[in-house]
Scaffold this active site. Structure first.
Site, short mmCIF file in Angstrom:
data_model
loop_
_atom_site.label_atom_id
_atom_site.label_comp_id
_atom_site.label_asym_id
_atom_site.label_seq_id
_atom_site.Cartn_x
_atom_site.Cartn_y
_atom_site.Cartn_z
N GLU A 84 0.93 -1.25 0.07
CA GLU A 84 -0.03 0.11 -0.19
C GLU A 84 0.85 1.28 0.02
O GLU A 84 0.86 1.96 1.09
CB GLU A 84 -0.79 0.18 1.14
CG GLU A 84 -2.04 -0.88 1.22
CD GLU A 84 -2.94 -1.03 2.43
OE1 GLU A 84 -2.74 0.12 3.31
OE2 GLU A 84 -3.99 -1.47 2.27
N GLU B 160 -5.85 -7.80 -0.46
CA GLU B 160 -6.06 -7.59 0.88
C GLU B 160 -7.47 -7.07 1.10
O GLU B 160 -7.90 -6.09 0.57
CB GLU B 160 -5.23 -6.69 1.50
CG GLU B 160 -5.18 -6.75 3.18
CD GLU B 160 -4.33 -5.75 3.84
OE1 GLU B 160 -3.06 -5.88 3.55
OE2 GLU B 160 -4.70 -4.54 4.41
C1 IDC Z 1 -2.88 -3.31 10.51
C2 IDC Z 1 -2.99 -4.44 11.37
C3 IDC Z 1 -2.75 -4.11 13.03
C4 IDC Z 1 -1.41 -3.69 12.91
C5 IDC Z 1 -1.20 -2.65 11.77
C6 IDC Z 1 0.12 -1.88 11.79
O1 IDC Z 1 -4.40 -5.02 11.46
O2 IDC Z 1 -2.80 -5.14 13.80
O3 IDC Z 1 -1.20 -2.87 14.27
O4 IDC Z 1 -1.69 -2.94 10.63
O5 IDC Z 1 0.14 -0.63 11.00
C7 IDC Z 1 -3.97 -2.25 5.69
C8 IDC Z 1 -2.73 -2.78 5.64
C9 IDC Z 1 -2.25 -3.62 6.98
C10 IDC Z 1 -3.32 -3.02 8.21
C11 IDC Z 1 -4.60 -3.12 7.77
C12 IDC Z 1 -5.79 -2.73 8.93
O6 IDC Z 1 -2.24 -3.23 4.48
O7 IDC Z 1 -1.22 -3.67 7.20
O8 IDC Z 1 -3.02 -3.96 9.18
N1 IDC Z 1 -4.95 -2.51 6.67
O9 IDC Z 1 -5.49 -1.54 9.24
N2 IDC Z 1 -4.70 -1.56 4.68
C13 IDC Z 1 -6.05 -1.22 4.96
C14 IDC Z 1 -6.17 -1.82 6.12
#
Ligand code: IDC
Length: 521
Positions: A354, A444
């Site tokens: 991302e 994702e």
């Molecule tokens: C989130 C995880 C969370 C962690 C965080 C770190 O769910 O536990 O603390 O990242 O930055 C994304 C991302 C993905 C995110 C997820 C939810 O690719 O890394 O994970 N998310 O926020 N894009 C949209 C949502």
């Protein structure tokens, strides 16, 4: 004036190094501060270990870390070259940085400064120079003209380079190449990480595929127009779970085991697993993580997936930044994986999860054009998935300026949705891009809010599933984890690492598994 200020800063910073070294914790406070910053928003209890264990390191190896032609002759400015910290993972006292150069005779003076990056650059002053004389009044090294100019690092330089990376700046000199030599000392005591060069990585033989599995039935995939095709040329959709960050510690990486993957294929009817490695966050690959250990987790995951005949997405999980920031490390990491698994037709490469604040034309596309050839030299046909700007939502951007398919081939573009945050208007954007011929891969998705926590929304999730099925859009669920957040598929009270049944799953996990079970694997 500028020069004097820089020198003053360098001297000040050099003093800091000495003080902290005397205190027996070289750069420890900076490292702690850095960790605190990057972990600011998270609550993950990472169990990562840094490259701190001992290991003899006797075989010398030289890596070319930068080449090109950087002219330092411009009288108006000093010019810079930076090298990502991932290049220094096996650095220790006695390792060398060699700068191949030409002095400009017309310049009023000739000088280079060897710095580690940190939040500002700090000149490294404690080591020794060959083919150059250190200027203890103003800082910087005056090259003799013999090339290369070498700097042999101290133990604290090695630590700082590992943590922050290298920056060279200078004046009146042209640089053509920078090489790094490790393993010059015979009793290393501060590094154990393996080399980031691919020279010592062997390409594995093509694995035998197990009858009846997704890969045995569908073989190598390719991209045609908006579609992902199987080896028979039929439209095919990948779906399954994404791991959480494999660099976040054992409680996240423990799901990378053979029995877990058996459950994913045999019980949950999925055909793909996404293996997530953050470069930057939480002890990630470029954030002090143990690169050797992280690569082992990734490679184990590829092997387990292959044994179960699953497709596997190797995800370089750029999150919230311009992927060019970790481009060098992406190249070395992905080259190694692509070389080792060149004969594994089930491996797909996701080169930046991302990107954010990274316009397609000026940041992501140039990044992809640098990284894809590195994969292609070993895996010429593997499917490569490229992230899009704004957390992989700006799916329109590559439409007007796609990667050249003749050169890069088999490329797809990433879109991500979190069902409670992204609804109709986002579905329209995806539908429109696909109708215009863009190959989209949802690497994702979450059933909840974009934060990953709160807002479970089954009806919006179902609408997305319908869209995916209508257009055969591959989609991977975040995440196979028991972290106490809505996106997790496994209940936080469940400690099983495989063999989950419905009662072990969260409401998100149940919804997603029920959906996966309706699809043709
Ligand atoms: C989130 C995880 C969370 C962690 C965080 C770190 O769910 O536990 O603390 O990242 O930055 C994304 C991302 C993905 C995110 C997820 C939810 O690719 O890394 O994970 N998310 O926020 N894009 C949209 C949502």
């Amino acid at each position: 004036m500028k020069r004097i200020l820089r020198n003053a800063a360098a001297l000040f910073a050099a003093g800091t190094i000495v003080l902290s070294a005397l205190a027996g914790c070289t750069s420890g406070s900076e490292e702690a501060e850095n960790t605190a910053q990057t972990n600011g928003s998270g609550d993950d209890s990472s169990t990562n270990s840094n490259n701190g264990t001992s290991g003899a390191n006797s075989a010398s190896s030289t890596t070319e870390a930068w080449s090109g032609w950087r002219d330092f002759n411009d009288s108006s400015s000093w010019v810079n070259i930076t090298i990502d910290k991932s290049y220094f993972s096996s650095f220790e006292a006695g390792c060398k940085i060699d700068v191949h150069l030409t002095k400009a005779s017309s310049a009023s003076y000739n000088k280079l400064k060897f710095n580690y990056q940190g939040s500002s650059w700090t000149e490294m002053t404690g080591g020794s120079y060959t083919n150059g004389t250190y200027d203890s009044t103003y800082g910087g090294v005056e090259p003799s003209g013999e090339t290369p100019l070498s700097y042999t690092v101290t133990a604290s330089d090695a630590t700082n380079l590992k943590n922050y990376g290298f920056a060279l700046n200078g004046y009146g000199v042209s640089v053509s190449k920078i090489t790094l030599t490790t393993g010059t000392s015979s009793s290393g005591s501060s590094s154990s990480s393996s080399s980031t060069t691919t020279s010592d990585v062997e390409t594995k033989a093509e694995p035998t595929s197990v009858t009846g599995t997704p890969y045995a039935n569908h073989g190598k995939l390719s991209v045609s127009g908006a579609n992902l095709l199987d080896e028979k040329g039929e439209k095919y959709m990948l779906y399954g779970f994404s791991t959480h960050g494999l660099n976040f510690g054992d409680e996240f990486s423990r799901y990378v085991n053979e029995d877990a993957f058996a459950t994913l294929v045999d019980d949950f009817n999925t055909n793909c697993i996404r293996l997530v490695l953050y470069p930057k966050d939480y002890g990630g690959y470029c954030d002090g993580g143990d690169q050797s250990a992280l690569k082992t987790i990734m490679k184990n995951g590829i092997e387990y997936a292959t044994k179960k005949g699953m497709y596997v997405l190797v995800d370089w999980h750029v999150h919230n930044y311009n992927p060019q920031e970790t481009q060098d490390a992406a190249k070395t990491f992905l080259a190694e994986i692509a070389k080792e698994y060149a004969n594994y037709g089930n491996v797909l490469y996701e080169i930046c999860n991302e990107p954010t604040n990274s316009p397609w034309n000026s940041a992501i596309k140039p990044y992809a054009e640098e990284v894809i050839p590195v994969i292609r030299q070993y895996a010429p046909d593997a499917v490569v998935i490229v992230g899009t700007n704004t957390w992989s939502q700006d799916i329109e951007e590559p439409l007007s300026n796609p990667l050249d398919t003749a050169t890069y081939g088999n490329v797809m573009y990433t879109f991500h949705f979190y069902a409670n945050s992204h609804t109709d208007s986002y579905r329209s954007r995806v539908e429109s891009a696909v109708n215009k011929g863009l190959p989209v891969f949802i690497t994702e998705f979450g059933t909840c809010d974009a934060s990953g926590n709160g807002g479970f929304n089954s009806s919006e999730s179902e609408s997305w599933f319908s869209l995916c099925e209508k257009y055969n859009i591959s989609h991977m669920n975040w995440s196979l984890s028991n972290k106490g957040e809505t996106a997790s598929a496994i209940q936080s009270s469940c400690s099983k690492t495989s063999g989950w049944t419905s009662s072990d799953l969260t409401e998100s996990g149940k919804l997603v598994v029920e959906h996966f079970k309706t699809l043709a694997r």
